[in-house]
Enzyme design. Structure first.
Site, short mmCIF file in Angstrom:
data_model
loop_
_atom_site.label_atom_id
_atom_site.label_comp_id
_atom_site.label_asym_id
_atom_site.label_seq_id
_atom_site.Cartn_x
_atom_site.Cartn_y
_atom_site.Cartn_z
N LYS A 1 0.89 -1.06 0.01
CA LYS A 1 0.01 0.06 -0.12
C LYS A 1 0.88 1.31 -0.15
O LYS A 1 2.05 1.19 0.49
CB LYS A 1 -0.94 -0.01 1.32
N GLU A 31 -4.89 -5.62 -6.72
CA GLU A 31 -5.51 -6.12 -8.03
C GLU A 31 -5.38 -5.26 -9.07
O GLU A 31 -5.62 -5.56 -10.17
CB GLU A 31 -6.87 -6.78 -7.71
N HIS A 64 -6.58 -13.52 -7.75
CA HIS A 64 -7.56 -12.39 -7.23
C HIS A 64 -8.99 -12.39 -7.64
O HIS A 64 -8.69 -12.46 -8.67
CB HIS A 64 -6.92 -10.98 -7.28
#
Length: 480
Positions: free
Chosen positions: A175, A204, A294
Site C-alpha cells: 500500500k 488487483e 485475486h
C-alpha cells in the site's frame, strides 16, 4: 439408430408456444453420475408457478427457446435437454424456491469453464418470467472435472517449492495500492520480506500504469526478493500481477517473470476472464510458476442473496480453470463472510471430497478425484489481534495476508512484518501445545508481546479496531 442421430421427424411438427414444464419439468428423473447438477434460487414473477419457473431455467440454459421450432425434430431432445427434477420452498423467504436442474454432459465442451458458464449462467438470468435468479451451487462430476488441468501445482507442491511446512503462510499487499514509483514499491517489498513475511503482493488494480510500468516493477521486486532471501535464508515471493489488456500481453509478462526466476505470478481471474486464466494456468504449470488469483469483481456477482451466483460456484470454477491461491474472505476482517459459509467453500477449494452440508451452503457432494487443491487467502482488514482466530479458522493450508496490518505499524514496514511473524509463530506453538486458540487467543498474543517490542507496538495500535457488521451470506432457515 444411435442416440446421437435419432430424430423425432415422424412425430410431426406442431407450431406454437407451450409451457416449459411440459417438456423440462421431470420430477421422476433419476440423476446420472455424469450429469452436471445445479441448484438455482428462483424468484418467479407473480402468477408464474414454481414448476414453470424451474422448467424455464432448465430450458433456457440448455436446449429450449420460447417457441417450438422445426429443427427440434432433427435431434434427440431427451438426450440433450436440461431437466428440472426437484423444487423446494425456501422457508422464511417470500416466493423463493430452490430449483434443481440436471444437465447432460454432452452439452459442454471439455476443459472449458467459459463454455460451461455461457450455458448455465447465460441469457437465462435476463429471462422475464423470473424476478430474480441465483446459482447457489454446482455438482461437477469426475467425468467432467478430469478434462481440466486444474491448479498449476497445488498445495503440496507449493510447500515443497517453498520448503515451508506446519503453519499458515504470511503475506502483505503493498500500500498505497496506486501511486508509488517502482523503486519505492520494491523497497516496501524488501522491508516486508526481510521482516519475516513469506509473500508480498501487487494489489488487483496494479497492472502497468504511467506512474509504474510493469517491467520496472517486476525488476525492482525481483531485486527485493533476492536480497531478502539472502538475508533471511528463506524462500520469498511477490505476487507479480500479470493481468493485462490482452492474453498475449499477459503471457509476455509471465514469461518475463519466469526469466527473472521469481516463484509466483498473479491474475485477476474474473475481470481477466476464464479463458485468459486457464491459458495462464497452463503456462504456469509448464514453466514452474505458482499462480495467485485475486477475485476482484466477485461481489458484483455474488453479494446479493437472491440474484447472481454464490462465490462457492466461482471457487469451484477457479479450481477447474487453475490457480494455486485465491482470496476467500477472512470471517473476522472488513470484508463480507459468515464463518460456516466461508469454511464451506474453503473446503471446496482445498479438499478432495466434500459431503453435502446445507448448514454450510453445500448443496451437493463434490468429488474432485485427483485435482490439486487451492490455498485460500484471508485478506482484508486483519491485524495481529486476529491471528489466533485466523489460525484456528483456516488452519495451516492458508495464506494470512496483512496489508494495512503490516504497513500501518508505527515503526515501519519491517517491524510490522516482524509483529505478524511473531504473532503467527506464537499461535502455532500454542496450538501445537494443545491450547484453545478461540478461548485463549488474546492471552497468547499478550504473552508473546512481552518478548517482542514490535508485536507490543502493533497490539497497542489496533487494540480497539473491529468490523462488527452482520454478514449477508447466511444459510437458509431449513438448512440449519
Amino acid at each position: 439408430m444411435s442416440p446421437q442421430t435419432e430424430t423425432k421427424a415422424s412425430v410431426g411438427f406442431k407450431a406454437g408456444v407451450k409451457d416449459y414444464k411440459l417438456t423440462y419439468y421431470t420430477p421422476d428423473y433419476e440423476t446420472k453420475d455424469t450429469d452436471i447438477l445445479a441448484a438455482f434460487r428462483v424468484t418467479p414473477q407473480p402468477g408464474v408457478p414454481p414448476e414453470e419457473a424451474g422448467a424455464a431455467v432448465a430450458a433456457e440454459s440448455s436446449t429450449g427457446t420460447w417457441t417450438t421450432v422445426w429443427t427440434d425434430g432433427l435431434t434427440s431432445l431427451d438426450r440433450y435437454k436440461g431437466r428440472c427434477y426437484h423444487i423446494e420452498v425456501v422457508v422464511g423467504e417470500e416466493n423463493q424456491y430452490i430449483a434443481y436442474v440436471a444437465y447432460p454432459l454432452d452439452l459442454f465442451e471439455e476443459g472449458s469453464v467459459t463454455n460451461m458458464f455461457t450455458s448455465i449462467v447465460g441469457n437465462v438470468f435476463g429471462f422475464k418470467a423470473l424476478r430474480a435468479l441465483r446459482l447457489e451451487d454446482l455438482r461437477i462430476p469426475p467425468s467432467y472435472s478430469k478434462t481440466f488441468q486444474g491448479p498449476p501445482h497445488g498445495i503440496q507442491v507449493e510447500r515443497d517449492k517453498l520448503n515451508k511446512y506446519g503453519r499458515p503462510l504470511l503475506g502483505c499487499t503493498i500500500k498505497p495500492k496506486l501511486g508509488l514509483s517502482a523503486k519505492n514499491y520494491g523497497r516496501a517489498v524488501y522491508e516486508c520480506l526481510r521482516g519475516g513475511l513469506d509473500f508480498t503482493k501487487d494489489d488487483e488494480n496494479v497492472n502497468s500504469q504511467p506512474f509504474m510500468r510493469w517491467r520496472d516493477r517486476f525488476l525492482f521486486c525481483a531485486e527485493a526478493i533476492y536480497k531478502a532471501q539472502a538475508e533471511t535464508g528463506e524462500i520469498k515471493g511477490h505476487y507479480l500481477n500479470a493481468t493485462a489488456g490482452t492474453c498475449e500481453e499477459m503471457i509476455k509478462r509471465a514469461v518475463f517473470a519466469r526469466e527473472l526466476g521469481v516463484p509466483i505470478v498473479m491474475h485477476d481471474y474474473l475481470t481477466g476472464g476464464f479463458t485468459a486464466n486457464t491459458s495462464l494456468a497452463h503456462y504456469c504449470r509448464d514453466n514452474g510458476l505458482l499462480l495467485h488469483i485475486h477475485r476482484a469483481m466477485h461481489a458484483v456477482i455474488d453479494r446479493q442473496k437472491n440474484h447472481g451466483m454464490h462465490f462457492r460456484v466461482l471457487a469451484k470454477a477457479l479450481r477447474m480453470s487453475g490457480g494455486d491461491h485465491i482470496h476467500a474472505g477472512t470471517v473476522v476482517g472488513k470484508l463480507e463472510g459468515e464463518r460456516e459459509m466461508t469454511l464451506g467453500f474453503v473446503d471446496l477449494l482445498r479438499d478432495d471430497y466434500i459431503e453435502k452440508d446445507r448448514s454450510r451452503g453445500i448443496f451437493f457432494t463434490q468429488d474432485w478425484v485427483s485435482m490439486p487443491g487451492v490455498i485460500p487467502v484471508a485478506s482484508g482488514g486483519i491485524h495481529v489481534w486476529h491471528m489466533p482466530a485466523l489460525t484456528e479458522i483456516f488452519g495451516d493450508d492458508s495464506v494470512l495476508q496483512f496489508g494495512g496490518g503490516t504497513l500501518g505499524h508505527p515503526w515501519g514496514n519491517a517491524p510490522g512484518a516482524v509483529a505478524n511473524r511473531v504473532a503467527l509463530e506464537a499461535c502455532v506453538q500454542a496450538r501445537n501445545e494443545g491450547r484453545d486458540l478461540a478461548r485463549e487467543g488474546n492471552d497468547i498474543i499478550r504473552e508473546a508481546s512481552k518478548w517482542s517490542p514490535e508485536l507490543a507496538a502493533a497490539c497497542e495500535v489496533w487494540k480497539e479496531i473491529t468490523f462488527d457488521f452482520d454478514p449477508v451470506d447466511k444459510p437458509d432457515i431449513e438448512a440449519k
